[in-house]
Write an enzyme that holds these catalytic residues in place. Structure first.
Site, PDB file in Angstrom:
ATOM      1  N   PRO A 199       0.845  -1.205   0.000  1.00 16.89           N
ATOM      2  CG  PRO A 199      -0.002  -1.050   2.169  1.00 16.89           C
ATOM      3  CD  PRO A 199       0.764  -1.948   1.266  1.00 16.89           C
ATOM      4  CG  LEU A 200       3.322   1.715  -2.854  1.00 15.99           C
ATOM      5  CD1 LEU A 200       3.629   1.496  -4.318  1.00 15.99           C
ATOM      6  CD2 LEU A 200       4.602   1.813  -2.042  1.00 15.99           C
ATOM      7  CB  CYS A 284       2.780   5.277   8.941  1.00 18.86           C
ATOM      8  SG  CYS A 284       2.838   6.920   8.192  1.00 18.86           S
ATOM      9  CE  LYS A 323       4.429  -2.332   4.511  1.00 18.56           C
ATOM     10  NZ  LYS A 323       5.401  -1.406   5.105  1.00 18.56           N
ATOM     11  CG  HIS A 353       9.901  -1.707   5.675  1.00 16.49           C
ATOM     12  ND1 HIS A 353       9.594  -0.376   5.468  1.00 16.49           N
ATOM     13  CD2 HIS A 353      11.037  -1.930   4.959  1.00 16.49           C
ATOM     14  CE1 HIS A 353      10.490   0.164   4.666  1.00 16.49           C
ATOM     15  NE2 HIS A 353      11.383  -0.763   4.355  1.00 16.49           N
ATOM     16  CG  ASN A 385       8.305  -3.984   2.332  1.00 14.50           C
ATOM     17  OD1 ASN A 385       8.131  -2.971   2.985  1.00 14.50           O
ATOM     18  ND2 ASN A 385       8.480  -3.938   1.024  1.00 14.50           N
ATOM     19  N   GLY A 386      11.394  -4.911   1.549  1.00 17.93           N
ATOM     20  CA  GLY A 386      12.545  -4.022   1.581  1.00 17.93           C
ATOM     21  C   GLY A 386      13.567  -4.303   0.506  1.00 17.93           C
ATOM     22  CB  ALA A 408       7.189  -0.703  -1.257  1.00 17.23           C
ATOM     23  NE  ARG A 409      12.535   2.403  -1.292  1.00 20.75           N
ATOM     24  CZ  ARG A 409      13.839   2.533  -1.066  1.00 20.75           C
ATOM     25  NH1 ARG A 409      14.447   3.649  -1.394  1.00 20.75           N
ATOM     26  NH2 ARG A 409      14.540   1.556  -0.517  1.00 20.75           N
TER      27      ARG A 409
END
Length: 538
Positions: A199-200, A284, A323, A353, A385-386, A408-409
């Site tokens: 989710p971005l 976040c 998350k 993450h 994630n990462g 994500a990125r």
């Protein structure tokens, strides 16, 4: 930023929607009612084809559409293709009646309040048999039914009056008792080994998710939505929950700091929208969220965190996921202690993450620590994630024992990454192919945000946000060694053609030039401020 000069001569919505017999606002209307005068100041059309008219058979923006020449008759009437007329397929919209009730605080949350009362008595108390049945009469159906009947039943003023009575009775078994799932019967979330698009915020909009689905993303999730804004009925926040039919496995992500608002929001979404899972944002790092106790701050507020997870899990019919990050401070890891507790509290899946809040993106993700956390989380599935930007990165991540990877990125830099991972190859994509992807994004954006001036400029704004990431991609054919690393910043280089060089530019003026290829010239005094940059670009 939205240009102000477009608002001076806005046409009345009653004329746009062809309801000229009666103005929606009556004598208080401040909009323009003279179509001829409006057309004198309206900017010229951007192209001969309207995406909405070709896709749905009718353009709801009529004369205000920036491609109006494609569907206006000789007398200015809005043409309709009867054989192609269909409703937009996007689901999870906000009903106007529900919005009014939310703004007036007339929606009741019986199940959430009961779950909160149980949690206030102690963390060990589980849901009572009464909690397994719906508290509001006529409001509960199969999870995820997004229709007027469900939302209208939610708004009945008399609904729940019997359930709120202080006298508890044992009556006959009703259909609601049978339909409502017990906690042990809740559907499992089986996404092991699948590619999960993160989710971005800002860039993870519905048009971008459609692009990623086309390239092989298996699981998608909406942008982070703030639970208090959803409970207030804010249109912009509810727009983050929309789902396209191509998103076969779709979830929404909620952010909040307190058990009451998060549990009530979970109950509201459980009644009104169609999702496969609900995710809690505990990763976040931004100050605006962290200082209010949400996001990463929940990792240090274990009591509130526990109440949020348990409360939401009681009122949801779909799996609940979380998350998180490794921790708040750089050298103080918390995830390995939280994972066993999250499993006990009822989380179906956790995504980790591999960075702390303090690190942001200054260092590489710690996959060795993620590997340690896989054992702590077992048998609950853990996604990692990462720093995944190639299929080699994804293969190394899967060797740590995680159930799957979240991207994500990497998806922002090259959305075809999902294809590379599934086909186990490097794709030397050409500049013309990349421009075709941007054209598809523009078409999806006009479908989603509209084809009037406001919709076109909103599509341009999100396109520019995405281009600020896309420019960091280095074509495979120009690399001295494979693969590209996500933390590497290449020097200025010349591409194999002019378009490839233009797409590699770090200057916002060049991003705007690319947007003008797709959406026409920018309006005067246009200002673009990327959210992840420090400076404004004019």
């Amino acid at each position: 930023m939205k240009p102000t000069h477009y608002d001076k001569n806005r046409l009345c919505p009653s004329l746009v929607q062809e309801s000229a017999a009666k103005c929606f606002f009556g004598d208080r209307c401040r909009f323009l009612h003279d179509v001829g005068r409006y057309l004198e100041t309206k900017p010229s059309d951007l192209g001969p084809r309207c995406v909405l008219f070709e896709t749905f058979g009718r353009c709801p923006y009529g004369v205000t559409c920036r491609f109006a020449g494609a569907h206006l008759g000789p007398e200015g009437q809005n043409l309709v293709r009867e054989e192609r007329v269909q409703a937009p397929p996007v689901r999870n919209g906000l009903d106007r009646a529900l919005q009014q009730q939310l703004r007036k605080r007339q929606v009741r949350f019986e199940r959430a309040e009961q779950a909160l009362r149980q949690l206030s008595r102690g963390p060990g108390t589980g849901p009572s048999p009464a909690a397994a049945t719906p508290e509001v009469s006529g409001t509960e159906g199969a999870p995820g039914q997004d229709g007027g009947d469900t939302q209208q039943a939610l708004l009945e003023p008399g609904a729940g009056a019997l359930a709120s009575s202080s006298v508890q009775t044992c009556g006959p078994l009703t259909d609601e008792d049978i339909v409502r799932l017990r906690p042990c019967e809740k559907r499992k979330l089986d996404i092991g080994g699948k590619l999960y698009l993160a989710p971005l915020t800002t860039c993870g909009n519905l048009p971008f998710r459609r692009i990623c689905k086309r390239f092989g993303a298996d699981v998608t999730c909406g942008e982070m939505a703030v639970c208090t804004n959803l409970l207030q009925g804010q249109t912009s926040e509810w727009a983050l929950l929309r789902r396209h039919p191509c998103e076969d496995v779709f979830g929404v992500q909620l952010e909040g700091a307190f058990p009451d608002t998060m549990t009530k929001c979970a109950e509201l979404l459980n009644r009104t929208i169609e999702v496969d899972f609900v995710d809690i944002n505990v990763g976040c790092p931004i100050d605006l969220v962290y200082k209010k106790g949400g996001g990463c701050a929940l990792m240090n507020r274990s009591a509130k965190f526990q109440q949020i997870v348990r409360g939401m899990n009681q009122v949801l019919d779909v799996p609940l996921t979380v998350k998180i990050r490794t921790g708040v401070q750089e050298r103080v890891n918390l995830a390995h202690r939280l994972l066993p507790e999250l499993r006990e509290w009822g989380a179906a899946l956790v995504t980790l993450h591999g960075r702390s809040r303090e690190q942001r993106y200054t260092k590489l993700a710690d996959w060795q620590y993620i590997e340690q956390c896989v054992t702590a989380a077992s048998p609950m599935p853990l996604f990692g994630n990462g720093d995944i930007l190639s299929y080699e990165d994804a293969n190394r991540a899967m060797q740590t024992g995680v159930a799957g990877v979240m991207i994500a990125r990497g998806a922002l830099l090259k959305p075809w990454l999902f294809t590379e991972i599934k086909e186990q190859r490097h794709w030397d994509i050409s500049s013309s192919e990349r421009l075709a992807i941007l054209q598809d994004f523009t078409r999806y954006g006009l479908e989603h945000w509209g084809s009037d001036t406001q919709g076109v400029e909103k599509t341009r704004r999100f396109l520019l946000e995405w281009l600020s990431f896309l420019c960091r991609y280095v074509p495979v054919g120009l690399l001295e060694r494979l693969p590209q690393r996500i933390n590497e910043r290449p020097p200025y280089y010349l591409g194999r053609d002019y378009l490839e060089t233009l797409m590699a530019s770090q200057k916002a003026a060049d991003w705007i030039r690319i947007s003008e290829m797709l959406l026409g010239p920018v309006p005067p005094n246009f200002v673009f401020l990327p959210k992840h940059k420090a400076n404004a670009y004019k």
